[in-house]
Each structure stands twice: as C-alpha cells, then as structure tokens.
Design a protein around this motif. Structure first.
Motif, PDB file in Angstrom:
ATOM      1  N   TRP A 123      22.659  34.876  -0.814  1.00 51.85           N
ATOM      2  CA  TRP A 123      22.026  34.776   0.716  1.00 51.85           C
ATOM      3  C   TRP A 123      23.012  35.291   1.703  1.00 51.85           C
ATOM      4  N   ARG A 124      24.098  34.976   1.539  1.00 54.21           N
ATOM      5  CA  ARG A 124      25.256  35.288   2.658  1.00 54.21           C
ATOM      6  C   ARG A 124      25.374  36.720   2.670  1.00 54.21           C
ATOM      7  N   ASP A 125      25.338  37.374   1.374  1.00 57.59           N
ATOM      8  CA  ASP A 125      25.468  38.748   1.220  1.00 57.59           C
ATOM      9  C   ASP A 125      24.341  39.648   1.776  1.00 57.59           C
ATOM     10  N   MET A 126      23.108  39.000   1.758  1.00 61.73           N
ATOM     11  CA  MET A 126      22.106  39.824   1.993  1.00 61.73           C
ATOM     12  C   MET A 126      21.991  39.983   3.667  1.00 61.73           C
ATOM     13  N   GLN A 127      22.543  38.767   4.460  1.00 65.01           N
ATOM     14  CA  GLN A 127      22.807  38.847   5.783  1.00 65.01           C
ATOM     15  C   GLN A 127      23.643  39.834   6.243  1.00 65.01           C
ATOM     16  N   ARG A 128      24.724  40.083   5.491  1.00 65.56           N
ATOM     17  CA  ARG A 128      25.798  41.130   5.893  1.00 65.56           C
ATOM     18  C   ARG A 128      25.387  42.544   5.253  1.00 65.56           C
ATOM     19  N   GLN A 129      24.481  42.483   4.194  1.00 66.88           N
ATOM     20  CA  GLN A 129      24.278  43.960   4.093  1.00 66.88           C
ATOM     21  C   GLN A 129      23.039  44.319   4.885  1.00 66.88           C
ATOM     22  N   ALA A 130      22.268  43.361   5.289  1.00 62.07           N
ATOM     23  CA  ALA A 130      21.284  43.854   6.213  1.00 62.07           C
ATOM     24  C   ALA A 130      21.832  44.127   7.584  1.00 62.07           C
ATOM     25  N   ALA A 131      22.580  43.469   7.926  1.00 60.72           N
ATOM     26  CA  ALA A 131      23.233  43.970   9.215  1.00 60.72           C
ATOM     27  C   ALA A 131      23.841  45.195   9.316  1.00 60.72           C
ATOM     28  N   LYS A 132      24.532  45.396   8.028  1.00 66.41           N
ATOM     29  CA  LYS A 132      25.195  46.743   7.857  1.00 66.41           C
ATOM     30  C   LYS A 132      24.400  47.942   7.686  1.00 66.41           C
ATOM     31  N   TYR A 133      23.146  47.807   7.041  1.00 68.62           N
ATOM     32  CA  TYR A 133      22.417  48.711   7.201  1.00 68.62           C
ATOM     33  C   TYR A 133      21.147  48.964   8.284  1.00 68.62           C
ATOM     34  N   LEU A 134      21.423  47.973   9.101  1.00 66.81           N
ATOM     35  CA  LEU A 134      20.398  47.643  10.402  1.00 66.81           C
ATOM     36  C   LEU A 134      18.998  47.523   9.991  1.00 66.81           C
ATOM     37  N   LEU A 135      18.774  46.479   9.036  1.00 67.73           N
ATOM     38  CA  LEU A 135      17.707  46.160   8.307  1.00 67.73           C
ATOM     39  C   LEU A 135      17.083  44.843   8.825  1.00 67.73           C
ATOM     40  N   LEU A 136      15.935  44.609   9.217  1.00 66.94           N
ATOM     41  CA  LEU A 136      15.400  43.399   9.449  1.00 66.94           C
ATOM     42  C   LEU A 136      15.579  42.726   8.130  1.00 66.94           C
ATOM     43  N   TRP A 137      15.748  41.198   8.258  1.00 63.39           N
ATOM     44  CA  TRP A 137      16.098  40.107   7.275  1.00 63.39           C
ATOM     45  C   TRP A 137      15.742  38.799   7.685  1.00 63.39           C
ATOM     46  N   ASN A 138      14.905  38.087   6.701  1.00 63.60           N
ATOM     47  CA  ASN A 138      14.940  36.668   7.203  1.00 63.60           C
ATOM     48  C   ASN A 138      14.691  36.107   5.618  1.00 63.60           C
ATOM     49  N   LYS A 139      15.431  35.070   5.458  1.00 63.83           N
ATOM     50  CA  LYS A 139      15.429  34.338   4.363  1.00 63.83           C
ATOM     51  C   LYS A 139      14.225  33.917   3.902  1.00 63.83           C
ATOM     52  N   PRO A 140      13.532  34.161   3.031  1.00 59.57           N
ATOM     53  CA  PRO A 140      12.145  33.591   2.626  1.00 59.57           C
ATOM     54  C   PRO A 140      12.396  32.322   2.272  1.00 59.57           C
ATOM     55  N   THR A 141      11.262  31.545   2.572  1.00 58.71           N
ATOM     56  CA  THR A 141      11.410  29.911   2.208  1.00 58.71           C
ATOM     57  C   THR A 141      11.004  29.954   0.808  1.00 58.71           C
ATOM     58  N   VAL A 142      10.619  30.734  -0.114  1.00 56.87           N
ATOM     59  CA  VAL A 142      10.526  30.677  -1.398  1.00 56.87           C
ATOM     60  C   VAL A 142      10.952  31.850  -2.145  1.00 56.87           C
ATOM     61  N   LEU A 143      11.788  31.647  -3.265  1.00 55.86           N
ATOM     62  CA  LEU A 143      12.227  32.650  -4.004  1.00 55.86           C
ATOM     63  C   LEU A 143      12.283  32.293  -5.402  1.00 55.86           C
ATOM     64  N   PRO A 144      11.767  32.899  -6.519  1.00 58.29           N
ATOM     65  CA  PRO A 144      11.103  34.191  -6.400  1.00 58.29           C
ATOM     66  C   PRO A 144       9.618  33.988  -6.045  1.00 58.29           C
ATOM     67  N   ARG A 145       9.211  34.931  -5.197  1.00 59.20           N
ATOM     68  CA  ARG A 145       7.616  34.926  -5.192  1.00 59.20           C
ATOM     69  C   ARG A 145       6.984  35.667  -6.263  1.00 59.20           C
ATOM     70  N   ASN A 146       5.749  35.579  -6.671  1.00 55.16           N
ATOM     71  CA  ASN A 146       4.949  36.121  -7.753  1.00 55.16           C
ATOM     72  C   ASN A 146       4.420  37.661  -7.242  1.00 55.16           C
ATOM     73  N   GLY A 147       5.154  38.600  -7.794  1.00 56.79           N
ATOM     74  CA  GLY A 147       4.896  39.966  -7.516  1.00 56.79           C
ATOM     75  C   GLY A 147       3.888  40.719  -8.354  1.00 56.79           C
ATOM     76  N   LEU A 148       3.437  39.976  -9.001  1.00 55.03           N
ATOM     77  CA  LEU A 148       2.190  40.495  -9.852  1.00 55.03           C
ATOM     78  C   LEU A 148       1.302  41.398  -9.462  1.00 55.03           C
ATOM     79  N   HIS A 149       0.563  40.868  -8.770  1.00 56.40           N
ATOM     80  CA  HIS A 149      -0.571  41.401  -7.929  1.00 56.40           C
ATOM     81  C   HIS A 149      -0.146  42.762  -7.146  1.00 56.40           C
TER      82      HIS A 149
END
Lengths: 200, 200
Positions: A67-93
């Motif tokens: 979670w911390r790494d994602m914050q740092r990476q998103a900031a480095k690559y200038l990407l939007l990022w918000n920690k999701p309230t649920v992980l993992p979400r169902n990506g099937l559909h």
C-alpha cells in the motif's frame, strides 16, 4: 521479421496491474513495440496455491509495504491513486467484457477505465451495474454486455487463464515476448527492451 | 541536517540481495548517500509465516521465473552469476562474522565475498570452513571468527533480525530511510532518491 510485440497479462483486481495498464501504451509507443492486452483471472491460480485471497491480505507485512509502495509509485508516475476499500475485487465480469473489446478494438480504453474505477474511484468493479456504467460512459453499445456473457466468451476467458498458467504466469501483471516471461510492473520496461532485442 | 543515509538489509541466502550487494555502493556514491550494511536472517521471518523454506521453492512457478530473471538481471548489470546448486544456503555464521565487520569497517567487502561464494562460486557458505577461507582470502585475522561466535555477537544478530521485523521487513533485500521501508532490489534506486529527497 515481424514488428516487436509484447503480451500484457493483467487482472483487474491487481494493484500493480493498474500501474502497468496506465503506463504501457506510452512506454510501448516510445519503444516502437505493439501491445496485446490479455486479461486473465488470478483467482484460480491463487486457489491452486492454496490461497483463498490476495497474498497482500494473507501476509500483512507484505500488504502494508504494497500500500505504501503504491502511493510512492503513483506519485512518481503522476498517476491518480486511492487505496480501495476492498481488495481484491472480483474482476470476472469486467475481464469477460474486456475480451469483447479485444475483438472490437477498445480493450485498452475499457481496461484503463475499469482500473480507474477500482483504484481511483473506489467503485465495486465486481458489480455488473458498475461495468455497465463504464461501458455507457465509453459510448459502447449495451450489446457488448450480452456478448460478454455468451458461453463462447466465458470459455475464451477460461482458455486465456489456462494459457497464462501454461506460460508460467503466477501473478499480475506479467509480460511475455514469445516464450520469455517477465513478472511484475517493475519489468515492464525490460519486457519492451526484450521485444526489440533480447540480451540473452 | 545529517548526510543522507540508507540502511541496507540483506540475507546471504537471498539471490536478489546479491544483486543489491554488488550494486549499492556504486549507486550510493553517485547519489551521495551513505550505506549502513545490516545483515539479518530471513529464516525466522519465513518460519513465522509458516514457510519451512524459500518461497521460490514453495511456489515452483515463482522459482522458475526468479532463476530466469536473475540471469537476465545479472547480464544487464554485468555481474557474474551461476545458479547455486542449493537454495537457500544457511547464512547464519556468515551473518555473525559480517557483524564483526560492521564494527571493524570491512563488512561491505566481506559481504560481497560471501555473496560471490554463494552465487558465483557455488560454495556452501553455511560451512564454517568456507567462511574461514573467505576471511583468510580477505587477509582478516582468524580472531574475527571467534569474536563472531561470542554470546554477545550472537545476541546482536538476533536483535538485528528483531529490528528488521519491527520495521516491517518480510523479505530481502530491503532498504530503510528512517521509518520508510523499500522492499526488493528493484527499489534500490528509489531508496537512494528518497534518502536525498522524499517525494511524499
């Protein structure tokens, strides 16, 4: 010689797949490499290893760092990022719909929209209504949702996941260039380099 | 303001720790960052997660990718590399000697020599005779071996491993800058950047 190409294997529930999905087309264009978007499901792969959920949940220290790494990476690559309230979400559909997009040519746009719903807007991408809304916002016909749930298309996603396993894929994202496997967003740039000129 | 510094946490059995050990002093010098070498043991950390061996052995697909990735990485960074016949090797004794090197100022040299014994020369670094040979080749006095096995020094390694766990470390290599944790050789350069100027 055919033009250099990389297969991009991703799962909509995967945080690092989000980074790769946002970055890969830009990086590939600079490198002169074509990208084939290949959604698959991690669930069956994790289940076969005895995991009922994400390793980031099973191993809390690993999760905390991610979670911390994602914050740092998103900031480095200038990407939007918000920690999701649920992980993992169902990506099937969403993955089934994405496969229709692979046929029709809108898979990259659709996939990025799903990742943003999950990791920027904190929406439940496992809810068909959320996927339908994404389809509508992208001005795609509602018929793609029906096509996504056809028996043939369901089988196609299963086959793609089996193909991933056969290639030795055990996590997402992953990149393949012919039989060469690169695992993790951290290998995105190496995979593109390899597609142009393998160094081994 | 104190000079920027990074703590480098490593385990002699760890393949990616070898890459970091070879590269960190050069990269840190360019960045103007000081490195504190901090050996610790992964065994107790893995055991606490229910793992009796390396995850690269527990999860074969992950292991297969790691061995290939190490070949590619070593070639990219122009490092020698031979797949060891045994993984993981026991780094306990070598880590104790390394702590004496931290006191005396030869820890970096000694640690690189141990990593090369394991991952270039395929020697059993768990064998005290191999460690003694490394000590001799580095022209260090044999007395460092006795100092390494003193009760105080044994306790020191235990404390260092507990310190690693307390910082959230769950794999090797890892890098810390004050309370900020970076995991994996892939974060070496980011850790050095962070030591100079955190971006979050």
């Amino acid at each position: 010689m055919s033009a250099p190409a990389v297969d991009f294997w991703y799962e909509f529930a995967s945080t690092y797949s989000y980074l790769a999905a946002e970055r890969i087309e830009g990086a590939a264009r600079v490198a002169g490499v074509t990208v084939r978007w290949r959604p698959f499901l991690l669930g069956p792969i994790f289940a076969a290893q005895g995991w009922a959920t994400s390793p980031f949940n099973l191993y809390p220290a690993k999760g905390t760092n991610m979670w911390r790494d994602m914050q740092r990476q998103a900031a480095k690559y200038l990407l939007l990022w918000n920690k999701p309230t649920v992980l993992p979400r169902n990506g099937l559909h969403a993955a089934r719909v994405a496969l229709i997009g692979a046929e029709d040519g809108w898979i990259a746009n659709f996939s990025r929209a799903v990742f943003r719903a999950n990791f920027v807007e904190d929406r439940d991408i496992g809810d068909p209504a959320v996927v339908a809304d994404i389809v509508q916002r992208l001005c795609l016909p509602a018929s793609v949702l029906e096509r996504a749930t056809s028996p043939e298309n369901k089988a196609r996603l299963k086959t793609q996941t089996e193909d991933a396993i056969a290639r030795g894929i055990y996590g997402a994202p992953a990149f393949t260039v012919d039989d060469e496997l690169f695992w993790g967003h951290d290998r995105l740039d190496q995979a593109l380099e390899w597609a142009k000129a393998p160094w081994l």
